[in-house]
Design an enzyme around this catalytic site. Structure first.
Site, mmCIF file in Angstrom:
data_model
loop_
_atom_site.group_PDB
_atom_site.id
_atom_site.type_symbol
_atom_site.label_atom_id
_atom_site.label_comp_id
_atom_site.label_asym_id
_atom_site.label_seq_id
_atom_site.Cartn_x
_atom_site.Cartn_y
_atom_site.Cartn_z
ATOM 1 N N ASN A 1 0.913 -1.335 -0.040
ATOM 2 C CA ASN A 1 0.208 -0.041 -0.020
ATOM 3 C C ASN A 1 0.946 1.189 0.064
ATOM 4 O O ASN A 1 1.572 1.478 0.892
ATOM 5 C CB ASN A 1 -0.728 -0.137 1.220
ATOM 6 C CG ASN A 1 -2.081 0.771 1.291
ATOM 7 O OD1 ASN A 1 -2.760 0.808 2.207
ATOM 8 N ND2 ASN A 1 -2.581 1.565 0.075
ATOM 9 N N ASN B 1 -6.697 10.365 0.515
ATOM 10 C CA ASN B 1 -6.548 9.381 -0.649
ATOM 11 C C ASN B 1 -6.084 10.292 -1.916
ATOM 12 O O ASN B 1 -5.924 11.551 -1.828
ATOM 13 C CB ASN B 1 -7.979 8.806 -1.099
ATOM 14 C CG ASN B 1 -8.613 8.000 -0.036
ATOM 15 O OD1 ASN B 1 -7.737 7.016 0.552
ATOM 16 N ND2 ASN B 1 -9.761 8.069 0.366
ATOM 17 N N CYS C 1 -6.514 4.472 8.189
ATOM 18 C CA CYS C 1 -5.585 3.895 7.276
ATOM 19 C C CYS C 1 -4.755 2.883 7.881
ATOM 20 O O CYS C 1 -3.696 3.385 8.468
ATOM 21 C CB CYS C 1 -4.784 4.733 6.377
ATOM 22 S SG CYS C 1 -3.714 4.070 5.079
ATOM 23 N N GLY C 2 -5.178 1.841 8.207
ATOM 24 C CA GLY C 2 -4.311 0.795 8.924
ATOM 25 C C GLY C 2 -2.824 0.566 8.412
ATOM 26 O O GLY C 2 -1.780 0.649 9.174
ATOM 27 N N ASN C 3 -2.563 0.285 7.009
ATOM 28 C CA ASN C 3 -1.279 0.375 6.399
ATOM 29 C C ASN C 3 -0.510 1.583 6.622
ATOM 30 O O ASN C 3 0.833 1.728 6.873
ATOM 31 C CB ASN C 3 -1.359 -0.261 4.850
ATOM 32 C CG ASN C 3 -1.696 -1.588 5.022
ATOM 33 O OD1 ASN C 3 -1.273 -2.311 5.729
ATOM 34 N ND2 ASN C 3 -2.596 -1.919 4.006
ATOM 35 N N ARG D 1 -11.851 3.190 -1.789
ATOM 36 C CA ARG D 1 -12.488 4.275 -2.046
ATOM 37 C C ARG D 1 -11.231 5.579 -2.420
ATOM 38 O O ARG D 1 -10.409 5.609 -1.731
ATOM 39 C CB ARG D 1 -13.429 4.595 -0.732
ATOM 40 C CG ARG D 1 -13.957 6.194 -0.828
ATOM 41 C CD ARG D 1 -14.654 6.149 0.419
ATOM 42 N NE ARG D 1 -13.900 6.561 1.636
ATOM 43 C CZ ARG D 1 -14.654 6.803 2.841
ATOM 44 N NH1 ARG D 1 -15.733 7.206 2.955
ATOM 45 N NH2 ARG D 1 -13.666 6.973 4.036
ATOM 46 N N CYS E 1 -5.134 -3.226 1.777
ATOM 47 C CA CYS E 1 -5.750 -2.270 2.389
ATOM 48 C C CYS E 1 -6.034 -2.710 3.913
ATOM 49 O O CYS E 1 -6.691 -3.809 4.140
ATOM 50 C CB CYS E 1 -6.988 -2.018 1.875
ATOM 51 S SG CYS E 1 -8.348 -0.806 2.736
HETATM 52 N N1 LIG Z 1 -9.494 4.558 0.723
HETATM 53 C C1 LIG Z 1 -9.689 4.215 2.284
HETATM 54 C C2 LIG Z 1 -8.827 4.856 3.216
HETATM 55 C C3 LIG Z 1 -7.115 4.059 3.125
HETATM 56 C C4 LIG Z 1 -7.296 2.453 3.713
HETATM 57 C C5 LIG Z 1 -5.957 2.097 3.752
HETATM 58 N N2 LIG Z 1 -5.185 1.778 2.822
HETATM 59 C C6 LIG Z 1 -5.656 0.911 4.840
HETATM 60 O O1 LIG Z 1 -4.692 0.351 4.977
HETATM 61 O O2 LIG Z 1 -6.568 1.062 5.771
HETATM 62 C C7 LIG Z 1 -10.776 5.024 2.520
HETATM 63 O O3 LIG Z 1 -10.942 6.141 1.912
HETATM 64 O O4 LIG Z 1 -11.528 4.592 3.280
#
Ligand SMILES: N[C@@H](CCC[C@H](N)C(=O)O)C(=O)O
Length: 295
Positions: free
Chosen positions: A17, A74, A83-85, A223, A231
């Protein structure tokens, strides 16, 4: 001038990610210098900028006992609650600079505790408690049971994808249970489902295959981004949704295109713990020319 012009950044990744970390904690809280606009975030993601899925911006702490208020963008400029990663990348960067081994951050989704371990190259993020209420996810209409909702892709009598589980991990997730995560054209269905009217704030769309009670494989259309190699919040949402359906244990290994994460949905406080690696790639300074048209 953008708060990011000429500012230092670190390019990292959390099992593939793509993450950019920027530390604006030196700026005065609430000042323009601490603020990143959606236009700034899109400028960084432009071809002349630094490629990323999420831009993690550390702002001065707003609450005692927290290290920073983290805002997550994003690459389309929209903001995410979780965003965990990205959190693991932020944590690794901070710990390597300071020698700390645990920390609390504030995000739009609440307080997150993070620590190093259980091995030196692993970082754990307490992602908080999942939410299942239709208004919390949010959905546009009432669903009493969000373990499966009525939503399908394809012909009405032979849908290709159907009945996803929905969960909020601080951001909205829909998980479609499938036999083969690579058998579906996620690049085609992802944008349709992300923007489906049932999701008023859009949603992250995941295809998940339950291998056995301890192992799940997933692929996610994020998203505001598109297909990603990993993700973290989707891995958490999937683990929780599978356990809720009694199809998996509360501790599972999730395999994503970019690597593996260990997820535990802790019984004692309902919190979800996500453990995995984080990799540093390079550092640099943002070219002010990137933001010239942003003003
Ligand atoms: N695109 C996601 C946010 C990002 C999530 C991410 N890459 C993760 O690791 O959790 C959103 O808009 O919710």
């Amino acid at each position: 001038m953008s708060a990011l012009a000429n500012h230092a950044f670190a390019k990292m990744n959390g099992i593939g990610n793509e993450i950019v970390v920027v530390d604006l904690r030196d700026s005065k809280a609430g000042s323009k210098a601490a603020a990143v606009t959606p236009e700034d975030a899109r400028a960084v993601a432009s071809p002349a900028g630094v490629p990323y899925d999420q831009l993690m911006v550390l702002q001065p702490p707003r609450l005692a006992g927290t290290e920073a208020f983290i805002r997550i963008y994003n690459n389309d400029g929209s903001e995410a609650g979780a965003c965990g990663n990205g959190m693991r990348c932020v944590v690794r960067r901070l710990f390597e600079k300071t020698g700390q081994t645990s920390v609390t951050f504030e995000t739009r989704a609440g307080l997150l505790n993070c620590w190093q371990g259980p091995a030196p190259d692993l970082y754990t993020v307490d992602m908080g408690a999942p939410k299942f209420g239709w208004q919390d996810i949010p959905l546009a209409e009432e669903f009493r049971d969000t373990r499966y909702i009525e939503l399908q892709v394809g012909p009405i009598d032979a849908p290709v994808l159907h009945s996803p589980s929905v969960v909020s991990m601080g951001n909205p997730h829909a998980i479609f249970w499938v036999d083969d995560i690579n058998a579906h054209d996620l690049e085609r269905f992802g944008p349709l489902l992300e923007n489906h009217p049932i999701f008023p704030e859009r949603a992250n769309i995941t295809l998940a295959h339950i291998v056995d009670r301890d192992r799940i494989t997933i692929r996610t259309w994020e998203r505001g981004v598109g297909l990603t190699r990993a993700c973290g919040s989707a891995a958490c949402a999937t683990a929780v949704a599978a356990a809720r359906l009694k199809r998996a244990n509360r501790s599972v290994e999730i395999t994503l295109p970019g690597g593996k994460l260990a997820i535990e949905w802790r019984e004692r406080d309902d919190h979800v713990l996500m453990t995995g690696t984080a990799d540093f790639e390079y550092e640099g300074r943002f070219d002010p020319a990137l933001f010239a048209s942003v003003a």
